[in-house]
Design an enzyme around this catalytic site. Structure first.
Site, PDB file in Angstrom:
ATOM      1  N   TYR A 258       1.340  -1.453  -0.130  1.00  0.00           N
ATOM      2  CA  TYR A 258       0.723   0.252  -0.272  1.00  0.00           C
ATOM      3  C   TYR A 258       0.874   1.557   0.123  1.00  0.00           C
ATOM      4  O   TYR A 258       1.919   1.178   0.204  1.00  0.00           O
ATOM      5  CB  TYR A 258      -1.112   0.060   1.227  1.00  0.00           C
ATOM      6  CG  TYR A 258       0.018  -0.394   2.712  1.00  0.00           C
ATOM      7  CD1 TYR A 258       0.481   0.591   3.506  1.00  0.00           C
ATOM      8  CD2 TYR A 258      -0.438  -1.884   3.156  1.00  0.00           C
ATOM      9  CE1 TYR A 258       0.905   0.541   4.720  1.00  0.00           C
ATOM     10  CE2 TYR A 258      -0.017  -1.314   4.192  1.00  0.00           C
ATOM     11  CZ  TYR A 258       0.579  -0.787   5.291  1.00  0.00           C
ATOM     12  OH  TYR A 258       1.394  -0.409   5.851  1.00  0.00           O
ATOM     13  N   HIS A 308       5.773  -0.631   1.464  1.00  0.00           N
ATOM     14  CA  HIS A 308       5.980   0.628   0.471  1.00  0.00           C
ATOM     15  C   HIS A 308       7.141   0.316  -0.484  1.00  0.00           C
ATOM     16  O   HIS A 308       8.284  -0.090   0.028  1.00  0.00           O
ATOM     17  CB  HIS A 308       6.007   1.674   1.128  1.00  0.00           C
ATOM     18  CG  HIS A 308       5.511   2.105   2.318  1.00  0.00           C
ATOM     19  ND1 HIS A 308       4.329   2.005   2.415  1.00  0.00           N
ATOM     20  CD2 HIS A 308       5.612   2.405   3.517  1.00  0.00           C
ATOM     21  CE1 HIS A 308       3.210   2.209   3.507  1.00  0.00           C
ATOM     22  NE2 HIS A 308       4.940   2.206   4.335  1.00  0.00           N
TER      23      HIS A 308
END
Length: 332
Positions: A258, A308
């Site tokens: 995400y 990430h």
């Protein structure tokens, strides 16, 4: 009447009709602002800059195809009661982020939430009369010695994230904060003038903000969290899970698990601001990755988090700058 005279008469009649119609058209157009086409035709030089009052607007009449393919103004970045409903696909994706196995009823939690915080649609007021200049201030060590404080503090909105201390660092990072982006596990106390922007990763996060502003009953999510928070509950905002997913899919194309808080903050600014300046993103001049309040020996501490794709996010950020959508201040 001779043929030349008849032709001359018709010519004058036609000219009179054109003048009458043109006079009516101008008169009606400038009384009725809905006739945008004609206003655009006579104000092309002004409108060509875009749909705002700034010198460089986020949206322009003839925009870059890469940008227009991704940018969707119909998706509101902040949650209200009205736009809170999630599709099944979005809800499953959102709950998957931190694997909440037995969430509370989402609708019930939302209903309780908007009895505690305001239920308002904010910042979706873009117009040719608005020039909202925003600074998105990351936490990179490249802010050390940058002397950007004055530039940052001159912005209308100043968006910071997670810990982001300012005391003792004002010369480089500024002193003002209008919006502070956080999630429960990174929460800090705020002053009464700052808007808390919560990024929820699960239904429990919404329950936490309710609790943190009232009873203080929730003390743990997947790790211990502060049970209460000092913040103005009338200035608490919720980052929409629908917008969260849109950022992940449209802008990051599914890279990473995400988006980072920094990238989510940047996309928030892109949607609510007309000009966006970015500070404190990326490595310092020596290639070190660390926070500006930390020592350099912690280099790399926040680049490789496992969830990430920092490189992909930074490349998208550079591309936005290359297309004159944002301005990046690279620091030192």
């Amino acid at each position: 009447m001779s043929l030349p005279k008849r032709r001359k008469s018709r010519t004058f009649a036609l000219l009179a009709c054109v003048i009458t119609f043109t006079t009516f058209l101008f008169s009606y157009t400038f009384r009725d602002p809905s006739l945008y086409f004609f206003k655009y035709a006579f104000h092309l030089s002004e409108s060509a800059r875009g749909f705002c009052a700034c010198e460089q607007c986020m949206t322009a009449l003839e925009d870059d195809p890469w940008f227009t393919e991704r940018f969707n103004l119909s998706i509101q970045p902040l949650m209200t009661r009205e736009n809170s409903a999630l599709t099944d696909e979005t809800f499953k994706w959102w709950q998957w982020l931190q694997s909440e196995k037995e969430p509370a009823n989402f609708s019930d939690v939302v209903d309780e939430l908007f009895h505690v915080i305001p239920d308002e649609l904010l910042y979706m007021d873009a117009s040719p009369d608005r020039c909202r200049r925003c600074a998105v201030v990351g936490n990179s060590g490249n802010l050390k010695g940058s002397h950007y404080g004055g530039i940052i503090d001159s912005s209308h909105f100043i968006i910071r994230m997670n810990q982001a201390p300012t005391s003792g660092f004002e010369e480089d990072v500024g002193a003002r904060t209008t919006h502070h982006v956080m999630y429960p596990e990174s929460a800090i106390d705020l002053d009464n003038s700052t808007s808390l922007v919560l990024i929820p990763f699960k239904t429990l996060d919404l329950q936490w903000i309710i609790s943190a502003l009232t009873t203080g009953a929730i003390k743990q999510t997947y790790i211990p969290v502060i049970p209460r928070i000092k913040a103005n509950k009338d200035k608490v905002l919720i980052y929409s899970p629908t917008f969260f997913k849109y950022v992940y899919e449209s802008w990051l194309e599914g890279h990473g698990r995400y988006p980072s808080t920094g990238f989510l903050s940047l996309l928030l600014a892109i949607h609510i601001c007309d000009e966006v300046s970015v500070f404190g993103f990326g490595a310092d001049q020596y290639g070190n990755w660390h926070h500006y309040w930390e020592d350099n020996h912690l280099a790399g501490a926040f680049r490789h988090t496992g969830v990430h794709d920092g490189d992909y996010e930074y490349n998208v950020t550079l591309l936005l700058a290359d297309k004159h959508k944002i301005r990046i201040f690279k620091g030192r």
